[in-house]
Structure formats: C-alpha cells, structure tokens
Scaffold this active site. Structure first.
Site, PDB file in Angstrom:
ATOM      1  N   LYS A  36     -53.512 -43.066 -36.795  1.00  0.00           N
ATOM      2  CA  LYS A  36     -53.825 -43.094 -38.185  1.00  0.00           C
ATOM      3  C   LYS A  36     -52.646 -42.351 -38.705  1.00  0.00           C
ATOM      4  CE  LYS A  36     -58.274 -40.805 -37.434  1.00  0.00           C
ATOM      5  NZ  LYS A  36     -58.514 -39.319 -36.805  1.00  0.00           N
ATOM      6  N   LYS A  82     -46.603 -34.367 -30.343  1.00  0.00           N
ATOM      7  CA  LYS A  82     -46.631 -34.040 -31.584  1.00  0.00           C
ATOM      8  C   LYS A  82     -45.379 -32.941 -32.069  1.00  0.00           C
ATOM      9  CE  LYS A  82     -51.315 -35.544 -32.711  1.00  0.00           C
ATOM     10  NZ  LYS A  82     -52.546 -35.369 -33.194  1.00  0.00           N
ATOM     11  N   LYS A 117     -49.788 -46.258 -29.222  1.00  0.00           N
ATOM     12  CA  LYS A 117     -51.058 -46.442 -29.490  1.00  0.00           C
ATOM     13  C   LYS A 117     -51.550 -46.550 -31.141  1.00  0.00           C
ATOM     14  CE  LYS A 117     -52.996 -41.805 -30.378  1.00  0.00           C
ATOM     15  NZ  LYS A 117     -54.268 -41.253 -30.238  1.00  0.00           N
TER      16      LYS A 117
HETATM   17  P1  ATP Z   1     -54.208 -40.504 -34.526  1.00  0.00           P
HETATM   18  O1  ATP Z   1     -52.933 -40.479 -33.460  1.00  0.00           O
HETATM   19  O2  ATP Z   1     -54.299 -41.773 -34.930  1.00  0.00           O
HETATM   20  O3  ATP Z   1     -53.870 -39.418 -35.566  1.00  0.00           O
HETATM   21  P2  ATP Z   1     -56.161 -39.152 -33.106  1.00  0.00           P
HETATM   22  O4  ATP Z   1     -56.059 -39.382 -31.459  1.00  0.00           O
HETATM   23  O5  ATP Z   1     -55.599 -37.840 -33.431  1.00  0.00           O
HETATM   24  O6  ATP Z   1     -55.651 -40.136 -33.940  1.00  0.00           O
HETATM   25  P3  ATP Z   1     -58.970 -38.674 -33.556  1.00  0.00           P
HETATM   26  O7  ATP Z   1     -59.706 -38.793 -34.652  1.00  0.00           O
HETATM   27  O8  ATP Z   1     -59.042 -37.368 -33.008  1.00  0.00           O
HETATM   28  O9  ATP Z   1     -57.693 -39.383 -33.495  1.00  0.00           O
HETATM   29  O10 ATP Z   1     -59.549 -39.544 -32.497  1.00  0.00           O
HETATM   30  C1  ATP Z   1     -61.081 -39.960 -32.254  1.00  0.00           C
HETATM   31  C2  ATP Z   1     -60.932 -40.776 -31.148  1.00  0.00           C
HETATM   32  O11 ATP Z   1     -60.599 -41.927 -31.150  1.00  0.00           O
HETATM   33  C3  ATP Z   1     -60.756 -40.069 -29.962  1.00  0.00           C
HETATM   34  O12 ATP Z   1     -61.679 -40.205 -28.925  1.00  0.00           O
HETATM   35  C4  ATP Z   1     -59.658 -40.772 -29.335  1.00  0.00           C
HETATM   36  O13 ATP Z   1     -59.208 -40.722 -28.019  1.00  0.00           O
HETATM   37  C5  ATP Z   1     -59.918 -42.110 -29.920  1.00  0.00           C
HETATM   38  N1  ATP Z   1     -58.568 -42.730 -30.206  1.00  0.00           N
HETATM   39  C6  ATP Z   1     -57.640 -42.768 -31.060  1.00  0.00           C
HETATM   40  N2  ATP Z   1     -56.702 -43.298 -31.239  1.00  0.00           N
HETATM   41  C7  ATP Z   1     -57.056 -44.306 -30.225  1.00  0.00           C
HETATM   42  C8  ATP Z   1     -56.372 -45.711 -29.781  1.00  0.00           C
HETATM   43  N3  ATP Z   1     -55.509 -46.398 -30.321  1.00  0.00           N
HETATM   44  N4  ATP Z   1     -57.020 -46.593 -28.974  1.00  0.00           N
HETATM   45  C9  ATP Z   1     -58.421 -45.952 -28.472  1.00  0.00           C
HETATM   46  N5  ATP Z   1     -59.030 -45.074 -28.800  1.00  0.00           N
HETATM   47  C10 ATP Z   1     -58.341 -43.913 -29.525  1.00  0.00           C
END
Ligand code: ATP
Ligand code: LTN
Length: 327
Positions: free
Chosen positions: A195, A111, A192
């Site tokens: 969002k 990040k 991965k």
């Molecule tokens: P992003 O990178 O999409 O902004 P994040 O990891 O910051 O997502 P959070 O909302 O904090 O997203 O994550 C919520 C849950 O979803 C966490 O437990 C995270 O591990 C899981 N998660 C996020 N992206 C994935 C993915 N691509 N595959 C599986 N689990 C995921």
C-alpha cells in the site's frame, strides 16, 4: 470449532496482495470457525498518520471487510482501539520479550532502514500483534507469508509465558495461503505489492476503477522471452501475473500455460484485466452501498462489545497468573 483471528491495518487502499494473501481466506474460514477480524488502528500509528484520514481509513477497511463477504452474523468485526485489552496485554508481553528477538524482525529492519531514528512503537509492533492474537485464545491466524516471522515470535512468547507462569495462553498456528500468498509489485516483481509504494501502478487496489486496473496491468513488468510460463526464478513478472490470474479465475498454472501457448503477453494481460475487473466489480458495488451507512457503525460497535467480552476473560487470567492488581 477453532478460533480464528486476523487483522488488517487501516492504511491506504486494500490491494490484490491483501485480498489474495489474507482477506479471501477470511471469508472461507468463517464457514467452519469462530472468526474474529480486527482493524488494527493501534498498529497504524506506529508510523505518522493524519488523524482525519485514519478515521476514514478505518471505515474504508471495515466496509471492504463486509463487501468481500465477511458476515457479521458469523464473524466478529471490530476496531482494535475499541477494546482496551490489546494495549494492556501488549505491555505485559513487552515485559516478556527481548530486544534481541525484536531486532531480528525483518519488517522492523525494512521499515526503519535509512531513517535517522525509528519509533519505539515500530520496534514493539510484533509484540502488540502477539497481544492481538493471544487475547482471544486464537487457534489459527490466517495471514500473508510476510507475517511468518511475527507469528513465530507470538508462539515463542506464548510458550515462554506458559512455561514460566501457569498455562495462560493458547499457542496459535499461522495459516499461510499458497497461490497468491505473496503477490509481488506489478512494476518490480522482486518486491511485495504494498500500500505504501509510491508508484500507484505497482498495485491494483480493490476500489480502483476499470481504467486504472487496465493501466496498471498492461504496464506490469514482464520479460523479453514472450512465453507464458510459471518460473518464479527466471520469470518473476510473468509468474506473478499468473499467480493473480490463477487465484482470481481458479485455473491452474498448467491450464493457463496451455491456454496461452503461442500467444504474446498482450493477449494474456488483456484477459487478466477483464478477470480482475469482473472479480472486483461486486465488491465495489457492495462497498458503495455500506461505506456511509449506520449499519456499518452498528456492526463495529456490536463487534467491539463481543470482542471485549472475550478479552476481559483473558485479561483476568493474565492478571491472576502474573499477580497483578488485587483480588
Ligand atoms: P503494506 O506493506 O502494503 O503497507 P502491510 O503488510 O502493512 O501492507 P496490512 O494491511 O497489515 O498490510 O496487511 C493485511 C494482510 O495482507 C496481512 O495478512 C499481510 O500479510 C497481507 N499482505 C500484505 N501485502 C501482501 C502481499 N503483497 N501479498 C500477500 N499478502 C500480503
Ligand atoms: N502485522 C499485520 C497486521 C496485524 C495482524 C495482527 C495480523 C496486526 N495484528 C494479528 C494477524 C493477527 C500486518 O502488517 N499485515
């Protein structure tokens, strides 16, 4: 009964990765455990947020939590900033963690990459996450695979403090889902599903309409072999779609391979579109019912009150063991 805690950031639309990697487990776990599910708005402000949008996103995620089947009669659902213990314990844990270990966190590295400067909050993000978990004497933390390193750090900090001071914290375990644990981006299966990715077709969000779901899946990156086979190394795109298929339908990879023997990617993708639409439809309907309801606000207020009761007890123990304040 074991105590379960997990959190989701109120940023943007929840996608299939969040759902299959984390949220689906939340629902299953509430049957036999004491579950606490948090919307981590204090984590969200580690990167710039529009205040108005943040408020909306908090309620979006809360409504989705309930729409996927989290039952506030069984589980505590609340917003992180409504319970002051998170920030308070976060500070105490900051004083017990090392810049070296935080510098090794891959999420921070990702990040802050290519940025001129990175916020301190982004750096200490995993410490606040440890505070979330330790505040509730958590036994199990259901999360996606990408959070493994943060869970390890949380365990290290808890053990460090338990050894140095009186036993203060329960040392938690991560619970990582296998199938669908890491859902990859539809347009690039080496990343991965996220969002924050710019291309909206890299993900399917739980609230996407049928047309958008269709477009994103039909466009998904595959390969030129034309064979439906699970092989992450050589066929990452197809394997990712198979993981989603399997997680939503309950079918094994073997059965999916058999079913599509001799078929092209088009047929397989078309079926995946339908399976996805069918799986998300009831979630969307329930979401629409409660998103703007007083009921939702009541659930969150009641959740914060119940969470705070537990948090206060832990904070009293922390102050006592660290010698903070007065008796
Ligand atoms: P992003 O990178 O999409 O902004 P994040 O990891 O910051 O997502 P959070 O909302 O904090 O997203 O994550 C919520 C849950 O979803 C966490 O437990 C995270 O591990 C899981 N998660 C996020 N992206 C994935 C993915 N691509 N595959 C599986 N689990 C995921
Ligand atoms: N860091 C997590 C979200 C999160 C969390 C938590 C998960 C914040 N606090 C406590 C489990 C337990 C993420 O980015 N997915």
């Amino acid at each position: 009964m074991a105590r379960v805690f997990s959190g989701v950031q109120p940023t943007g639309n929840i996608h299939l990765g969040n759902y299959l990697g984390a949220l689906k487990q939340f629902v299953e776990l509430q049957e036999d455990n004491e579950c606490i599910y948090c919307i981590v708005d204090e984590h969200a402000i580690t990167v710039p947020q529009d205040p108005k949008e943040l408020r909306e996103h908090i309620l979006d995620v809360a409504a989705l939590y309930l729409a996927i089947g989290i039952d506030p009669k069984k589980s505590i659902v609340f917003v992180q900033s409504q319970v002051s213990g998170h920030a308070e314990l976060g500070w105490v844990l900051c004083c017990q963690s090392y810049t070296g270990e935080l510098s090794r966190m891959t999420q921070f590295k990702d990040k802050s990459k290519n940025k001129e400067s990175a916020g301190t909050g982004l750096f200490t993000y995993p410490v606040l996450m440890a505070a979330d978990i330790l505040l509730y004497d958590t036994d199990i933390v259901p999360v996606g695979n990408d959070q493994k390193q943060h869970i390890e750090l949380c365990r290290d900090i808890a053990q460090r403090i338990n050894n140095k001071y009186k036993k203060t914290f329960v040392v938690p375990e991560g619970r990582f889902l296998k199938a669908g644990a890491r859902v990859m981006a539809l347009d690039d299966p080496t990343k991965k599903m996220s969002k924050s990715a710019e291309n909206v077709h890299s993900r399917v969000s739980l609230l996407d309409d049928e047309n958008k779901i269709k477009k994103s899946i039909m466009k998904a990156t595959t390969d030129s072999e034309g064979v439906i086979r699970y092989d992450v190394e050589n066929k990452p795109g197809v394997s990712n779609l198979m993981s989603i298929y399997s997680a939503l339908s309950g079918m094994s990879f073997e059965d999916i391979e058999k079913k599509y023997e001799g078929c092209g990617y088009g047929d397989f993708k078309k079926d995946l579109v339908q399976i996805t639409i069918d799986a998300l439809k009831p979630i969307k309907e329930r979401y629409e019912e409660i998103r703007h309801s007083d009921y939702l606000i009541e659930v969150l207020k009641d959740g914060a009150r119940r969470a705070d009761e537990i948090a206060q007890k832990t904070m009293a123990r922390v102050r006592e063991n660290f010698g903070l304040g007065i008796k």
